[in-house]
Design an enzyme around this catalytic site. Structure first.
Site, PDB file in Angstrom:
ATOM      1  N   SER A 140     -35.578  -2.832 -16.348  1.00  0.00           N
ATOM      2  CA  SER A 140     -36.540  -3.815 -15.862  1.00  0.00           C
ATOM      3  C   SER A 140     -36.862  -3.487 -14.412  1.00  0.00           C
ATOM      4  O   SER A 140     -35.957  -3.346 -13.582  1.00  0.00           O
ATOM      5  CB  SER A 140     -35.940  -5.223 -15.961  1.00  0.00           C
ATOM      6  OG  SER A 140     -36.812  -6.195 -15.432  1.00  0.00           O
ATOM      7  N   LYS A 168     -42.340  -6.335 -14.203  1.00  0.00           N
ATOM      8  CA  LYS A 168     -42.603  -7.704 -13.795  1.00  0.00           C
ATOM      9  C   LYS A 168     -44.067  -7.808 -13.371  1.00  0.00           C
ATOM     10  O   LYS A 168     -44.596  -6.918 -12.692  1.00  0.00           O
ATOM     11  CB  LYS A 168     -41.704  -8.106 -12.627  1.00  0.00           C
ATOM     12  CG  LYS A 168     -40.222  -8.160 -12.971  1.00  0.00           C
ATOM     13  CD  LYS A 168     -39.893  -9.292 -13.926  1.00  0.00           C
ATOM     14  CE  LYS A 168     -38.380  -9.399 -14.157  1.00  0.00           C
ATOM     15  NZ  LYS A 168     -38.023 -10.515 -15.047  1.00  0.00           N
ATOM     16  N   ASP A 193     -43.318  -8.758 -18.141  1.00  0.00           N
ATOM     17  CA  ASP A 193     -42.612 -10.037 -18.070  1.00  0.00           C
ATOM     18  C   ASP A 193     -43.173 -10.835 -16.899  1.00  0.00           C
ATOM     19  O   ASP A 193     -43.169 -10.373 -15.759  1.00  0.00           O
ATOM     20  CB  ASP A 193     -41.118  -9.787 -17.879  1.00  0.00           C
ATOM     21  CG  ASP A 193     -40.307 -11.067 -17.810  1.00  0.00           C
ATOM     22  OD1 ASP A 193     -40.849 -12.135 -18.136  1.00  0.00           O
ATOM     23  OD2 ASP A 193     -39.119 -10.979 -17.438  1.00  0.00           O
ATOM     24  N   GLY A 295     -31.126  -9.418 -19.528  1.00  0.00           N
ATOM     25  CA  GLY A 295     -30.076  -9.413 -18.521  1.00  0.00           C
ATOM     26  C   GLY A 295     -30.445 -10.210 -17.293  1.00  0.00           C
ATOM     27  O   GLY A 295     -31.611 -10.538 -17.060  1.00  0.00           O
TER      28      GLY A 295
END
Length: 376
Positions: A140, A168, A193, A295
Site C-alpha cells: 500500500s 491512496k 483506496d 493491514g
C-alpha cells in the site's frame, strides 16, 4: 484435545517505532507509529502476544492509542484474568458488555489465540484452519508530493516482486496519479483506496476511474454510507471493496443484502480480532465474495497474525502482509517478516512462529502496565 488455560498475568507495552518512509492517506501523514503490544501469560509461564494497531488520531476509526489503553487495561484484561477457558472464541462472551472498541479487543483476542496455539504446540495458522503454506503479498502506497515521487515508489515495489500495488487517493489526487501508474505498468494488479473521503457528489468523478482496469476501488465513501456504495457499484464495472464499513459480521450481511460490495477487506484490528475475522471470512466465502487481509502498518506481531489469517482458503487476493523492511528498519520479531518475489511464507513453528524481540520492545517502550501478580 481440550486444554484449559487461565491467564494469570497481563502486560501492555506502548511501543513507538519510526517508519522508514513517511506515509500519507487522505486524512493525515505519519512518520512513526505507537502501537500497544499485549502480553498474556498463563499458569505454565507460556506467553501469547497480540497487537493493538490503532492510530494515534481518530481519523481511520474512532479509537485511538489512548482509548485502547483505557479499554484494555480497565475492562478487557481484568475481565479475563484468572478465568479458565478452553478456546479463544470464548473470551468475546466474557467482555460482551463492552460495545465497539474493536481495536482494543483485537489485540487481546489475538494474544489469546497465540497463547492457545502455543499451548497446543501448533502454528497459529493451523489452529485458525489455514491451509496455505505461503501468502501472496501486496503493498500500500501513500499520497506522495508529486507523481514522479509516486512512480519511484511503485517502481521500487514492483522491482521487489510485489504483484499488487494499492494507491491512496483523495480529491485532487485520483485520476492523474492512477493514469500515470497504469500507463507505466499496464499489467500491474492495481487498486485504489480512498478511506471514505468522497461523497455522493463525487460519483461522476469516481466513474472516471473505471477506465483504468483497477482490481477494485476501496472504501470511496463514509463507513455508514452503504447506499452510496451500492449506487456507485451499479454505475461502474470496477468492483467496490469495503473496509471501514465492515466492523461486524452483521455489517457484512447488510452490505451483501444491499449489493454494496464485490470484494471485502478483512482487517483483524477493525473487526475485533481473529475470532470475528475468521467468521467474516466464512460468511464472505459462502456468499462468493473474495477477501483479502488489510493491514494497519502492524509491527511484526500483528503482521504475523495477518499472515496466519491469510492462510485461510477464502483469501484469494493479495493481502497487506508485505515484508517488515517496507515499514521498519528493525522489527519486534526475529526473524523479521520477509517477502520473496511478493510471497510471504506462513510460519510453521508454534504460535506466531517467530521469536519476539523483548529487548527491542523495551528499548522502544514509552509506557507499560502490568496486571496480575506483578502489580502486587
Amino acid at each position: 484435545m481440550s486444554t484449559e488455560l487461565k491467564i494469570v498475568a497481563a502486560r501492555l507495552h506502548r511501543v513507538r517505532m519510526p517508519l522508514v518512509h513517511e506515509f500519507q492517506t487522505s486524512s493525515h501523514r505519519k512518520a512513526f507509529l505507537d502501537h500497544i503490544l499485549v502480553e498474556l501469560e498463563d499458569a505454565s509461564g507460556a506467553i501469547g502476544w497480540g497487537e493493538i494497531a490503532s492510530s494515534s488520531d481518530p481519523y481511520y476509526a474512532p479509537e485511538t492509542v489512548e482509548s485502547c489503553w483505557h479499554i484494555a487495561s480497565q475492562y478487557l484484561l481484568p475481565a479475563i484474568l484468572g478465568r479458565p477457558w478452553t478456546h479463544p472464541d470464548q473470551l468475546a462472551a466474557i467482555w460482551s458488555k463492552v460495545r465497539g472498541n474493536y481495536f482494543a479487543k483485537a489485540g487481546v483476542d489475538t494474544a489469546a489465540w497465540v497463547l492457545w496455539a502455543e499451548a497446543r504446540s501448533m502454528p497459529l495458522a493451523t489452529v485458525l484452519g489455514g491451509t496455505r503454506t505461503a501468502v501472496v503479498a501486496g503493498v500500500s502506497l501513500g499520497i506522495e508530493p508529486t507523481i514522479d515521487d509516486l512512480l519511484t515508489q511503485v517502481a521500487s515495489q514492483v522491482a521487489a516482486g510485489y504483484p499488487r500495488v494499492k494507491l491512496k487517493i483523495a480529491p485532487g489526487w485520483h485520476v492523474e496519479p492512477v493514469r500515470a501508474v497504469r500507463t507505466a505498468y499496464p499489467d500491474l494488479d492495481l487498486h485504489v483506496d480512498a478511506n471514505g473521503i468522497y461523497t455522493a457528489d463525487d460519483l461522476k468523478l469516481l466513474q472516471e476511474l473505471d477506465e483504468f482496469g483497477l482490481t477494485m476501488i476501496e472504501q470511496p465513501f463514509a463507513p455508514r454510507d452503504l447506499l452510496t456504495h451500492a449506487r456507485l457499484q451499479r454505475m461502474i464495472e470496477t468492483p467496490i471493496c469495503l473496509d471501514e464499513s465492515i466492523e461486524t459480521v452483521d455489517d457484512l450481511q447488510t452490505a451483501l443484502e444491499l449489493e454494496a460490495l464485490q470484494v471485502l477487506n478483512i482487517k483483524v484490528s477493525r473487526m475485533g480480532g481473529l475470532t470475528p475475522a475468521r467468521e467474516a471470512h466464512d460468511r464472505a466465502r459462502a456468499a462468493g465474495i473474495p477477501v483479502w487481509c488489510g493491514g494497519m502498518h502492524e509491527f511484526g506481531i500483528g503482521r504475523l497474525a495477518n499472515v496466519a489469517l491469510s492462510s485461510l482458503a477464502g483469501f484469494t487476493l493479495p493481502s497487506d502482509v508485505s515484508a517488515s523492511e517496507k515499514y521498519y528498519a528493525r522489527d519486534v520479531v526475529e526473524p523479521a517478516v520477509v517477502a520473496v518475489e511478493g510471497v510471504v511464507q506462513v510460519p510453521a513453528g508454534a504460535g506466531l512462529g517467530h521469536a519476539v524481540d523483548r529487548a527491542l520492545i523495551e528499548a522502544n517502550t514509552v509506557a507499560e502496565l502490568a496486571l496480575g501478580p506483578e502489580q502486587e
